[in-house]
Motif scaffolding. Structure first.
Motif, PDB file in Angstrom:
ATOM      1  N   LEU A  78       0.780  -1.241   0.000  1.00  0.00           N
ATOM      2  CA  LEU A  78       0.000   0.000   0.000  1.00  0.00           C
ATOM      3  C   LEU A  78       0.816   1.299   0.000  1.00  0.00           C
ATOM      4  CD1 LEU A  78      -3.024  -1.045   2.236  1.00  0.00           C
ATOM      5  CD2 LEU A  78      -3.007  -0.604  -0.215  1.00  0.00           C
ATOM      6  N   PRO A  79       1.865   1.457   0.820  1.00  0.00           N
ATOM      7  CA  PRO A  79       2.611   2.729   0.768  1.00  0.00           C
ATOM      8  C   PRO A  79       3.197   3.007  -0.618  1.00  0.00           C
ATOM      9  CG  PRO A  79       3.165   1.529   2.759  1.00  0.00           C
ATOM     10  CD  PRO A  79       2.358   0.589   1.909  1.00  0.00           C
ATOM     11  N   LEU A  80       3.757   1.989  -1.245  1.00  0.00           N
ATOM     12  CA  LEU A  80       4.326   2.153  -2.586  1.00  0.00           C
ATOM     13  C   LEU A  80       3.231   2.412  -3.619  1.00  0.00           C
ATOM     14  CD1 LEU A  80       7.201   2.183  -3.602  1.00  0.00           C
ATOM     15  CD2 LEU A  80       7.027  -0.253  -4.101  1.00  0.00           C
ATOM     16  N   THR A  81       2.092   1.735  -3.452  1.00  0.00           N
ATOM     17  CA  THR A  81       0.959   1.940  -4.358  1.00  0.00           C
ATOM     18  C   THR A  81       0.470   3.383  -4.293  1.00  0.00           C
ATOM     19  OG1 THR A  81       0.237  -0.362  -4.160  1.00  0.00           O
ATOM     20  CG2 THR A  81      -1.409   1.227  -4.888  1.00  0.00           C
ATOM     21  N   MET A  82       0.354   3.934  -3.083  1.00  0.00           N
ATOM     22  CA  MET A  82      -0.089   5.323  -2.926  1.00  0.00           C
ATOM     23  C   MET A  82       0.920   6.303  -3.524  1.00  0.00           C
ATOM     24  SD  MET A  82      -1.877   5.403   0.857  1.00  0.00           S
ATOM     25  CE  MET A  82      -0.599   4.496   1.752  1.00  0.00           C
ATOM     26  N   SER A  83       2.194   6.005  -3.353  1.00  0.00           N
ATOM     27  CA  SER A  83       3.250   6.869  -3.885  1.00  0.00           C
ATOM     28  C   SER A  83       3.221   6.903  -5.415  1.00  0.00           C
ATOM     29  CB  SER A  83       4.613   6.381  -3.389  1.00  0.00           C
ATOM     30  OG  SER A  83       5.649   7.120  -3.987  1.00  0.00           O
ATOM     31  N   ILE A  84       3.121   5.733  -6.024  1.00  0.00           N
ATOM     32  CA  ILE A  84       3.102   5.657  -7.492  1.00  0.00           C
ATOM     33  C   ILE A  84       1.814   6.238  -8.050  1.00  0.00           C
ATOM     34  CG2 ILE A  84       3.148   4.073  -9.475  1.00  0.00           C
ATOM     35  CD1 ILE A  84       4.844   2.184  -7.720  1.00  0.00           C
ATOM     36  N   LEU A  85       0.704   6.027  -7.349  1.00  0.00           N
ATOM     37  CA  LEU A  85      -0.590   6.551  -7.783  1.00  0.00           C
ATOM     38  C   LEU A  85      -0.547   8.074  -7.919  1.00  0.00           C
ATOM     39  CD1 LEU A  85      -3.634   5.974  -8.335  1.00  0.00           C
ATOM     40  CD2 LEU A  85      -4.017   6.256  -5.877  1.00  0.00           C
ATOM     41  N   MET A  86       0.152   8.747  -7.004  1.00  0.00           N
ATOM     42  CA  MET A  86       0.198  10.210  -7.024  1.00  0.00           C
ATOM     43  C   MET A  86       1.326  10.764  -7.901  1.00  0.00           C
ATOM     44  SD  MET A  86      -2.411  10.749  -5.294  1.00  0.00           S
ATOM     45  CE  MET A  86      -2.344  12.539  -5.258  1.00  0.00           C
ATOM     46  N   SER A  87       2.176   9.894  -8.431  1.00  0.00           N
ATOM     47  CA  SER A  87       3.255  10.353  -9.300  1.00  0.00           C
ATOM     48  C   SER A  87       2.731  10.586 -10.719  1.00  0.00           C
ATOM     49  CB  SER A  87       4.399   9.332  -9.322  1.00  0.00           C
ATOM     50  OG  SER A  87       4.005   8.175 -10.023  1.00  0.00           O
ATOM     51  N   LYS A  88       3.473  11.321 -11.510  1.00  0.00           N
ATOM     52  CA  LYS A  88       3.047  11.624 -12.879  1.00  0.00           C
ATOM     53  C   LYS A  88       3.439  10.523 -13.859  1.00  0.00           C
ATOM     54  CE  LYS A  88       3.207  16.650 -12.296  1.00  0.00           C
ATOM     55  NZ  LYS A  88       3.836  17.928 -12.752  1.00  0.00           N
ATOM     56  N   THR A  89       4.529   9.834 -13.565  1.00  0.00           N
ATOM     57  CA  THR A  89       5.057   8.846 -14.517  1.00  0.00           C
ATOM     58  C   THR A  89       4.631   7.414 -14.221  1.00  0.00           C
ATOM     59  OG1 THR A  89       7.080   8.614 -13.201  1.00  0.00           O
ATOM     60  CG2 THR A  89       7.083  10.262 -14.969  1.00  0.00           C
ATOM     61  N   HIS A  90       4.188   7.124 -12.978  1.00  0.00           N
ATOM     62  CA  HIS A  90       3.806   5.773 -12.550  1.00  0.00           C
ATOM     63  C   HIS A  90       4.951   4.786 -12.763  1.00  0.00           C
ATOM     64  CE1 HIS A  90      -0.455   7.263 -13.733  1.00  0.00           C
ATOM     65  NE2 HIS A  90      -0.144   7.637 -12.492  1.00  0.00           N
ATOM     66  N   GLU A  91       6.156   5.254 -12.437  1.00  0.00           N
ATOM     67  CA  GLU A  91       7.345   4.420 -12.606  1.00  0.00           C
ATOM     68  C   GLU A  91       7.862   3.905 -11.264  1.00  0.00           C
ATOM     69  OE1 GLU A  91       9.307   6.267 -16.694  1.00  0.00           O
ATOM     70  OE2 GLU A  91      10.156   6.804 -14.744  1.00  0.00           O
ATOM     71  N   MET A  92       8.570   2.777 -11.366  1.00  0.00           N
ATOM     72  CA  MET A  92       9.220   2.186 -10.193  1.00  0.00           C
ATOM     73  C   MET A  92      10.598   1.713 -10.618  1.00  0.00           C
ATOM     74  SD  MET A  92       8.151  -1.165  -7.898  1.00  0.00           S
ATOM     75  CE  MET A  92       6.497  -0.614  -7.543  1.00  0.00           C
ATOM     76  N   SER A  93      11.596   1.956  -9.783  1.00  0.00           N
ATOM     77  CA  SER A  93      12.951   1.511 -10.120  1.00  0.00           C
ATOM     78  C   SER A  93      13.021  -0.013 -10.120  1.00  0.00           C
ATOM     79  CB  SER A  93      13.966   2.074  -9.125  1.00  0.00           C
ATOM     80  OG  SER A  93      13.804   1.466  -7.856  1.00  0.00           O
ATOM     81  N   VAL A  94      13.961  -0.544 -10.875  1.00  0.00           N
ATOM     82  CA  VAL A  94      14.132  -2.002 -10.961  1.00  0.00           C
ATOM     83  C   VAL A  94      14.408  -2.586  -9.578  1.00  0.00           C
ATOM     84  CG1 VAL A  94      15.632  -3.837 -11.829  1.00  0.00           C
ATOM     85  CG2 VAL A  94      14.884  -2.017 -13.360  1.00  0.00           C
ATOM     86  N   ASN A  95      15.260  -1.921  -8.808  1.00  0.00           N
ATOM     87  CA  ASN A  95      15.593  -2.427  -7.474  1.00  0.00           C
ATOM     88  C   ASN A  95      14.372  -2.438  -6.549  1.00  0.00           C
ATOM     89  OD1 ASN A  95      18.271  -2.920  -8.078  1.00  0.00           O
ATOM     90  ND2 ASN A  95      18.966  -0.916  -7.389  1.00  0.00           N
ATOM     91  N   SER A  96      13.558  -1.379  -6.619  1.00  0.00           N
ATOM     92  CA  SER A  96      12.341  -1.327  -5.808  1.00  0.00           C
ATOM     93  C   SER A  96      11.363  -2.417  -6.232  1.00  0.00           C
ATOM     94  CB  SER A  96      11.665   0.041  -5.942  1.00  0.00           C
ATOM     95  OG  SER A  96      12.471   1.050  -5.401  1.00  0.00           O
ATOM     96  N   CYS A  97      11.291  -2.655  -7.523  1.00  0.00           N
ATOM     97  CA  CYS A  97      10.409  -3.689  -8.057  1.00  0.00           C
ATOM     98  C   CYS A  97      10.846  -5.076  -7.574  1.00  0.00           C
ATOM     99  CB  CYS A  97      10.411  -3.633  -9.584  1.00  0.00           C
ATOM    100  SG  CYS A  97       9.143  -4.645 -10.369  1.00  0.00           S
ATOM    101  N   ILE A  98      12.137  -5.329  -7.632  1.00  0.00           N
ATOM    102  CA  ILE A  98      12.677  -6.611  -7.171  1.00  0.00           C
ATOM    103  C   ILE A  98      12.406  -6.805  -5.683  1.00  0.00           C
ATOM    104  CG2 ILE A  98      14.854  -7.816  -6.674  1.00  0.00           C
ATOM    105  CD1 ILE A  98      15.859  -6.853  -9.403  1.00  0.00           C
ATOM    106  N   ALA A  99      12.594  -5.744  -4.900  1.00  0.00           N
ATOM    107  CA  ALA A  99      12.339  -5.822  -3.453  1.00  0.00           C
ATOM    108  C   ALA A  99      10.860  -6.095  -3.188  1.00  0.00           C
ATOM    109  CB  ALA A  99      12.766  -4.521  -2.781  1.00  0.00           C
ATOM    110  N   GLN A 100       9.966  -5.426  -3.939  1.00  0.00           N
ATOM    111  CA  GLN A 100       8.538  -5.635  -3.741  1.00  0.00           C
ATOM    112  C   GLN A 100       8.121  -7.054  -4.111  1.00  0.00           C
ATOM    113  OE1 GLN A 100       5.423  -3.664  -6.196  1.00  0.00           O
ATOM    114  NE2 GLN A 100       4.619  -2.906  -4.246  1.00  0.00           N
ATOM    115  N   VAL A 101       8.684  -7.584  -5.181  1.00  0.00           N
ATOM    116  CA  VAL A 101       8.387  -8.971  -5.578  1.00  0.00           C
ATOM    117  C   VAL A 101       8.746  -9.929  -4.455  1.00  0.00           C
ATOM    118  CG1 VAL A 101       9.016 -10.857  -7.141  1.00  0.00           C
ATOM    119  CG2 VAL A 101       8.578  -8.589  -8.055  1.00  0.00           C
ATOM    120  N   TYR A 102       9.943  -9.749  -3.903  1.00  0.00           N
ATOM    121  CA  TYR A 102      10.380 -10.638  -2.815  1.00  0.00           C
ATOM    122  C   TYR A 102       9.446 -10.530  -1.613  1.00  0.00           C
ATOM    123  CZ  TYR A 102      13.235 -12.916   0.708  1.00  0.00           C
ATOM    124  OH  TYR A 102      13.668 -13.757   1.714  1.00  0.00           O
ATOM    125  N   CYS A 103       9.094  -9.306  -1.241  1.00  0.00           N
ATOM    126  CA  CYS A 103       8.246  -9.095  -0.061  1.00  0.00           C
ATOM    127  C   CYS A 103       6.845  -9.661  -0.269  1.00  0.00           C
ATOM    128  CB  CYS A 103       8.162  -7.608   0.262  1.00  0.00           C
ATOM    129  SG  CYS A 103       9.707  -6.911   0.890  1.00  0.00           S
TER     130      CYS A 103
END
Length: 310
Positions: free
Chosen positions: A75-100
Motif C-alpha cells: 500500500l505505501p508504494l501503491t499510494m506513492s506511485i498513484l500520485m506520481s506523474k510517470t507511474h514508474e518504479m525503479s528495478v531495485n524497488s520492483c525486485i524488493a517488492q516482488v520478494y516481499c
C-alpha cells in the motif's frame, strides 16, 4: 544483480485509476491506517496478557505480523506511485517488492497450515493436546514457519534477481515475479519450470494440510453432540474464514493471467488483483479479535483502561 538495460518499470494499470486517483489514495490510506492499528492492537493484547499465550493465539499474533509485512509491501508504494506523474518504479524497488509480496503470500499459507494443524490437534485429540503442543514445540514451529518461506523463495528468486531487463512495462499496480521474468533480455524457461516446482514447496503441502485437518475435524464433529459441534466450529470459524478469504483473493489474481476476463470492468479487475494483500490484513485481526472470546474480553479491558486514563 547484473547491470540492467532497463532502470525503471512503468506500471500501466495506474492509468486506469488516474481519473479518480485522489479517491483511491484516500481509500488506500484509510485502509492502511486501519490495518496497522488493528493488527498492532491484536499483537499488543496477546503479548501483554499471559493467559492469551496459547498456541492458537501465538499463531494469530504471528499472522498479524505477516499482515503488517504484506500490506506495508504493497500500500505505501501503491499510494506513492498513484500520485506520481510517470507511474514508474525503479528495478531495485520492483525486485524488493516482488520478494516481499511473494514471501508474504507464502508465509500466509504456511501460518494458516500451522493453525489448521493446531485446530486438528485441539479438536481431534483434546486429551493429548497439552502434551503435544508443548511451549518448546510451539517455539520450534514458529521459527520453522517463519524462516521456511523466506529461504525457499529466496533460493528461487535469486535467479530472477540476476537477470537483465529489456522490457519496461508491467500491466499491474505492483510487481510480481511473472511480469519481471517476461521483461528479461534472455530466455527464462528454466525460471518458469523452477516456479512450478516452487508451488509444490510453498503452496501445495500447506493447502493439503488445511484440507486434511478439516476433513478429520468434520469427521470427529459428526460424533459429537450438537452443543459440542457448535463449540468446535466456533473455534474453527476465524481460521477457516481467513483461509478462504486469502485463497479466493489469490485465485482471482492467478485467474487473471490464465483466463479471459474482459467481461469484468478493468477497474474492478485491478482492485480485485490486490485483494490478497489488502483483504486478509484488514479482516484477520477483526476475525481473531472479535471471534475469539478471551481476546475480545481483553481488548474491551484495554479500551476501558485507555478511556479511564483519558
Amino acid at each position: 544483480m547484473n547491470n540492467s538495460t532497463t532502470l525503471t518499470f512503468t506500471l500501466t494499470a495506474y492509468v486506469i485509476l488516474e481519473k479518480n486517483k485522489y479517491v483511491f489514495f484516500i481509500i488506500f490510506l484509510l485502509l492502511y491506517i486501519a490495518t496497522v492499528l488493528l493488527n498492532v492492537l491484536l499483537i499488543t493484547v496477546i503479548h501483554q496478557n499471559k493467559v492469551l499465550h496459547q498456541p492458537m493465539n501465538m499463531f494469530a499474533s504471528m499472522l498479524s505480523f505477516n499482515e503488517l509485512y504484506g500490506s506495508s509491501a504493497l500500500l505505501p508504494l501503491t499510494m506513492s506511485i498513484l500520485m506520481s506523474k510517470t507511474h514508474e518504479m525503479s528495478v531495485n524497488s520492483c525486485i524488493a517488492q516482488v520478494y516481499c509480496l511473494h514471501t508474504y503470500a507464502a508465509s500466509e499459507y504456511c501460518i494458516l497450515a500451522l493453525m489448521a494443524y493446531d485446530r486438528y490437534l485441539a479438536i481431534c485429540y483434546p486429551l493429548h493436546y497439552q502434551t503435544i503442543m508443548l511451549p518448546s514445540k510451539v517455539n520450534k514451529l514458529i521459527v520453522l514457519v517463519g524462516l521456511y518461506p523466506f529461504i525457499a523463495f529466496g533460493c528461487f528468486f535469486s535467479m530472477t534477481a540476476q537477470l537483465s531487463f529489456c522490457g519496461k512495462f508491467i500491466p499491474k499496480l505492483y510487481c510480481v515475479n511473472m511480469e519481471l521474468v517476461k521483461n528479461a533480455c534472455t530466455n527464462t524457461s528454466h525460471i518458469n519450470i523452477a516456479g512450478l516446482l516452487l508451488i509444490g514447496l510453498l503452496i501445495a503441502p500447506q493447502v493439503f494440510m488445511v484440507f486434511f485437518s478439516y476433513v478429520r475435524i468434520f469427521r470427529v464433529c459428526k460424533k459429537l453432540s450438537k452443543k459440542n459441534q457448535v463449540s468446535a466450529l466456533k473455534k474453527c470459524a476465524p481460521h477457516l474464514t481467513s483461509f478462504l478469504n486469502f485463497s479466493i483473493g489469490s485465485l482471482f489474481d492467478i485467474a487473471q493471467h490464465r483466463f479471459e476476463m474482459s467481461h469484468i470492468a478493468m477497474e474492478a479487475r485491478i482492485l480485485l488483483s490486490i485483494c490478497f494483500a489488502v483483504g486478509p490484513p484488514f479482516a484477520n485481526p477483526i476475525l481473531y479479535g472479535l471471534g475469539t472470546y478471551l481476546i475480545r474480553v481483553h481488548i474491551k479491558k484495554l479500551c476501558s483502561t485507555c478511556r479511564h486514563r483519558g
